[in-house]
Each structure stands twice: as C-alpha cells, then as structure tokens.
Design a protein around this motif. Structure first.
Motif, PDB file in Angstrom:
ATOM      1  N   LYS A  81       0.836  -1.209   0.000  1.00 42.83           N
ATOM      2  CA  LYS A  81       0.000   0.000   0.000  1.00 42.83           C
ATOM      3  C   LYS A  81       0.870   1.258   0.000  1.00 42.83           C
ATOM      4  O   LYS A  81       0.601   2.221  -0.720  1.00 42.83           O
ATOM      5  CB  LYS A  81      -0.922  -0.003   1.218  1.00 42.83           C
ATOM      6  CG  LYS A  81      -1.853   1.195   1.298  1.00 42.83           C
ATOM      7  CD  LYS A  81      -2.772   1.095   2.511  1.00 42.83           C
ATOM      8  CE  LYS A  81      -3.695   2.306   2.591  1.00 42.83           C
ATOM      9  NZ  LYS A  81      -4.583   2.228   3.780  1.00 42.83           N
ATOM     10  N   GLU A  82       1.920   1.238   0.817  1.00 45.43           N
ATOM     11  CA  GLU A  82       2.838   2.378   0.908  1.00 45.43           C
ATOM     12  C   GLU A  82       3.533   2.620  -0.426  1.00 45.43           C
ATOM     13  O   GLU A  82       3.606   3.761  -0.913  1.00 45.43           O
ATOM     14  CB  GLU A  82       3.868   2.111   1.998  1.00 45.43           C
ATOM     15  CG  GLU A  82       4.900   3.206   2.191  1.00 45.43           C
ATOM     16  CD  GLU A  82       5.959   2.845   3.206  1.00 45.43           C
ATOM     17  OE1 GLU A  82       6.798   3.725   3.523  1.00 45.43           O
ATOM     18  OE2 GLU A  82       5.971   1.696   3.684  1.00 45.43           O
ATOM     19  N   LYS A 118       2.635   1.689  -3.458  1.00 50.19           N
ATOM     20  CA  LYS A 118       1.697   2.130  -4.505  1.00 50.19           C
ATOM     21  C   LYS A 118       1.346   3.601  -4.326  1.00 50.19           C
ATOM     22  O   LYS A 118       1.237   4.348  -5.305  1.00 50.19           O
ATOM     23  CB  LYS A 118       0.437   1.273  -4.480  1.00 50.19           C
ATOM     24  CG  LYS A 118       0.630  -0.113  -5.080  1.00 50.19           C
ATOM     25  CD  LYS A 118      -0.687  -0.875  -5.192  1.00 50.19           C
ATOM     26  CE  LYS A 118      -0.458  -2.226  -5.854  1.00 50.19           C
ATOM     27  NZ  LYS A 118      -1.714  -2.975  -6.061  1.00 50.19           N
ATOM     28  N   LYS A 119       1.183   4.033  -3.080  1.00 51.72           N
ATOM     29  CA  LYS A 119       0.868   5.443  -2.830  1.00 51.72           C
ATOM     30  C   LYS A 119       2.041   6.337  -3.221  1.00 51.72           C
ATOM     31  O   LYS A 119       1.854   7.386  -3.837  1.00 51.72           O
ATOM     32  CB  LYS A 119       0.512   5.642  -1.353  1.00 51.72           C
ATOM     33  CG  LYS A 119       0.079   7.067  -1.010  1.00 51.72           C
ATOM     34  CD  LYS A 119      -0.408   7.161   0.425  1.00 51.72           C
ATOM     35  CE  LYS A 119      -0.778   8.588   0.806  1.00 51.72           C
ATOM     36  NZ  LYS A 119      -1.829   9.157  -0.049  1.00 51.72           N
TER      37      LYS A 119
END
Length: 228
Positions: free
Chosen positions: A76-77, A79-80
């Motif tokens: 998630k990190e 991709k952000k």
C-alpha cells in the motif's frame, strides 16, 4: 521473472526515468520493481510495478523476513508513493542531459536561499492571516541576487524553474504593499486591509484569488525544485 517489455516501457515512460522513491533522475540506472513479489502472488502488471533507481531498488528489496529489523515497505505504501510521484512528474520535462557539478552546487545554494521563504508563502493565507513585515524586502533581496548573470543554470529545466519562481515571487510583491495590506500595530506584522468598501472589494476580488493562485504556483515549483 522480469516484467514483460511493454509493462517495463509503460512504467519507465510514466516516471520519465526518475526514481519514484528518491525522485532523482537516474537514466540507465533504473529497475522496475515488483511491489508484491511473484513468489508472494504478485502479478506482472503495471499496477504491481514501481520504477526505482538501483540504490532504492536495493533498499526496498533488502528486508529479510527471516531476520526482521526495522519495518518493511508495504504494498500500500509503495503504490501510494508511486501514484503520487506519477502525478508530480507529469509536468516535469524529460531530462536529456545531467546536471553539471556547478549546477549541483548552485541548486543547493538556491534551495538554501528560497526554501524557507517559499514554504512560508505556501502556508500563509494573505487574505486572512498576519504577514511577516519583512517578506517584501526578503523577496527583493533574493530576486536581486538570482537575476544576476553569475547565477545561471546550464541545465535548461532548472533554469526555467528558477525563473518561474522569481516571476511568481515578483508577482506576490504587488500584494505586499500598502494598497492591500496595513500595519497590525499590536503584532508588528502586516494584515489585509478591510476598513472601507473599496478595500473590502480589493480583498475579495484581487488579494484573495491572486495570492491563492500564486501560492499554488509556488507550491508546484517548490516540488519541482527538489526533483532535479
């Protein structure tokens, strides 16, 4: 297994060969990293790809789950980080050449001179907050210094960003005058004029929209300044 060529090409085109993590131009020294490794079920799709430089690729992939130290980069990190960088890099010209050593030193000096002042401008609502009484003079001094011939970058992209920052700062100076601001006696700062109908009109129709526009420009330019 590496990504298919079409996925690698699309990722490298999206980042313009800047590293999504450290945000430095890396040219040939790029890898397209699996956000979720194939061994863990990750796909060879663009959504699972983050282009990074060789140094950052080593850092991101260095976590050893058998001997955990620190905190692993989550999918998630990553991709952000990637998605935010793709948006940021969209309007930055593709680099055809590298900074010279002289450009690198000059860029550090420019960043040191301007960053604190530009951050103050971005964070200040000139139509509702107190304003540093010395801001006009600070901008005048910086503009005077960086318009001299000795402070010219050889790399065109940096020179263009420098000039755009100087133009935006010059535009802001117009709104740091007695036409729009007055002395706030108790604080020694400046504050917007709103003591007559005409002053109120200038506040609503000129000071507020124009300073918001300039602050937005400067925020974008400040981000650009740290990509080179």
């Amino acid at each position: 297994m590496p990504f298919p060529r079409n996925v690698r090409d699309e990722a490298l085109l999206a980042c313009k060969r800047y590293c999504c993590y450290c945000e430095k131009y890396s040219g040939l020294n790029m890898e397209v990293h699996h956000i979720i490794q194939e061994a863990d079920g990750g796909s060879n799709t663009l959504d699972n790809a983050i282009p990074v430089c060789l140094n950052c690729h080593g850092t991101i992939g260095a976590y050893n789950s058998n001997h955990p130290k620190g905190t692993k980069y989550s999918s998630k990190e990553l991709k952000k980080i990637r998605d935010e960088f793709y948006k940021k890099i969209k309007d930055i010209p593709r680099k055809a050449d590298q900074k010279t050593e002289a450009d690198e030193k000059l860029l550090v000096e420019f960043q040191d001179d301007f960053t604190e002042t530009l951050e103050y401008i971005v964070d200040t609502d000139f139509s509702s907050e107190l304003v540093d009484i010395n801001l006009f003079d600070t901008l005048a001094s910086l503009i005077n210094k960086w318009t001299r011939k000795k402070y010219i970058f050889k790399l065109k992209q940096i020179e263009n960003t420098k000039n755009d920052i100087l133009i935006s700062c010059s535009e802001l100076q117009k709104y740091l005058t007695i036409e729009y601001l007055r002395l706030h006696e108790t604080s020694g700062h400046l504050i917007f004029k709103n003591d007559s109908y005409e002053a109120g009109e200038k506040l609503r129709e000129e000071l507020r929209p124009e300073t918001v526009r300039i602050r937005t420009q400067i925020k974008h330019l400040l981000e650009q300044l740290y990509i080179y």
